[in-house]
Design an enzyme around this catalytic site. Structure first.
Site, PDB file in Angstrom:
ATOM      1  N   ASP A 155       5.243   6.377   2.148  1.00  0.00           N
ATOM      2  CA  ASP A 155       6.346   5.540   1.689  1.00  0.00           C
ATOM      3  C   ASP A 155       6.571   4.391   2.664  1.00  0.00           C
ATOM      4  O   ASP A 155       6.264   4.496   3.858  1.00  0.00           O
ATOM      5  CB  ASP A 155       7.637   6.355   1.585  1.00  0.00           C
ATOM      6  CG  ASP A 155       7.560   7.456   0.548  1.00  0.00           C
ATOM      7  OD1 ASP A 155       6.681   7.383  -0.331  1.00  0.00           O
ATOM      8  OD2 ASP A 155       8.386   8.388   0.621  1.00  0.00           O
ATOM      9  N   LYS A 156       7.145   3.320   2.182  1.00  0.00           N
ATOM     10  CA  LYS A 156       7.442   2.163   3.018  1.00  0.00           C
ATOM     11  C   LYS A 156       8.269   2.557   4.228  1.00  0.00           C
ATOM     12  O   LYS A 156       8.051   2.064   5.351  1.00  0.00           O
ATOM     13  CB  LYS A 156       8.178   1.107   2.196  1.00  0.00           C
ATOM     14  CG  LYS A 156       8.527  -0.157   2.956  1.00  0.00           C
ATOM     15  CD  LYS A 156       9.235  -1.157   2.052  1.00  0.00           C
ATOM     16  CE  LYS A 156       9.602  -2.429   2.820  1.00  0.00           C
ATOM     17  NZ  LYS A 156      10.294  -3.408   1.948  1.00  0.00           N
TER      18      LYS A 156
END
Length: 233
Positions: A53-54
């Site tokens: 995930d970012k």
């Protein structure tokens, strides 16, 4: 964008350290992505074989060719690569260790998902907004690799990841922000991969915001992140 630290490289793959806030893949509304920036850094197109995930920092494997990408996608999907994380959860685990199983929805399909957790430390943090907030520092090993799996399964088990504003406890996150905990507390800290005729273990440090949480809110001082990663020359 700064260069990504390269932790390991052979003829098939590169293992890099992805910082917090960096999107792995480009798309709508994303100005800078790891796949584009790393391709420029190394001078050829890299191929993603799994994702973070970012808001999740840590170790990421990318492939150097389509053939290598097909091989390593299979190795990762088949469990030959062991992915380990650390997270801070809101709530205490029901035991020192356990396994969470169930399904995670992705792209309109429900897929089986499992992870194993171990409690490394626990704390009850006084909060002016919520009385006391129970926090746990957990080591998490993935049995499967589904999108947002840790965040979804931890939230479903009553132990949402601190700072998760998508799947987590929004009321607790609001109180945690008053205590200085404002970012997602999840990091990919260890990879065990089949290379060089054996299995090698690679480790990454916790991001700075998680180091601060461990330092300020947990009494288990023996918990020390792996040494910092510096870019290879």
């Amino acid at each position: 964008m700064s260069e990504f630290p390269i932790v390991f490289e052979n003829e098939e793959i590169i293992i890099i350290y992805k910082p917090y806030g960096c999107a792995v893949q480009g798309g709508a509304g994303i100005k800078h992505s790891l796949d584009e920036a790393l391709s420029l850094q190394v001078g050829y197109r890299i191929h993603l074989v799994h994702r973070l995930d970012k808001e999740t920092s840590g170790l990421l494997v990318v492939a150097k060719s389509p053939r290598a990408a097909a091989k390593w996608t299979g190795l990762i999907g088949g469990g030959s690569v062991v992915k380990e994380y650390m997270c801070v959860s809101v709530g205490h685990a029901p035991g020192r260790s356990g396994t969470i199983t169930g399904t995670v929805s992705a792209h309109g399909k429900d897929r089986s998902a499992s992870l194993h957790y171990t409690e490394l430390a626990a704390a009850d943090v006084p909060s002016p907004d919520a009385g006391t907030i129970p926090l746990s520092l957990l080591g998490v090993t993935l049995g499967t690799g589904r999108m947002h799996q840790i965040r979804i399964q931890m939230a479903g088990s009553g132990m949402p990841v601190a700072g998760d504003d998508r799947h987590g406890d929004f009321r607790a996150n609001k109180a945690l922000r008053r205590l200085g905990i404002r970012k997602l507390c999840l990091a990919a800290v260890r990879l065990t991969v089949p290379v060089d005729g054996g299995r090698r273990v690679f480790e990454a440090p916790l991001p700075g915001h998680m180091e601060a949480v461990v330092r300020d809110y947990f009494s288990a001082r023996e918990i020390t992140p792996p040494p910092a990663i510096t870019p290879s020359m």
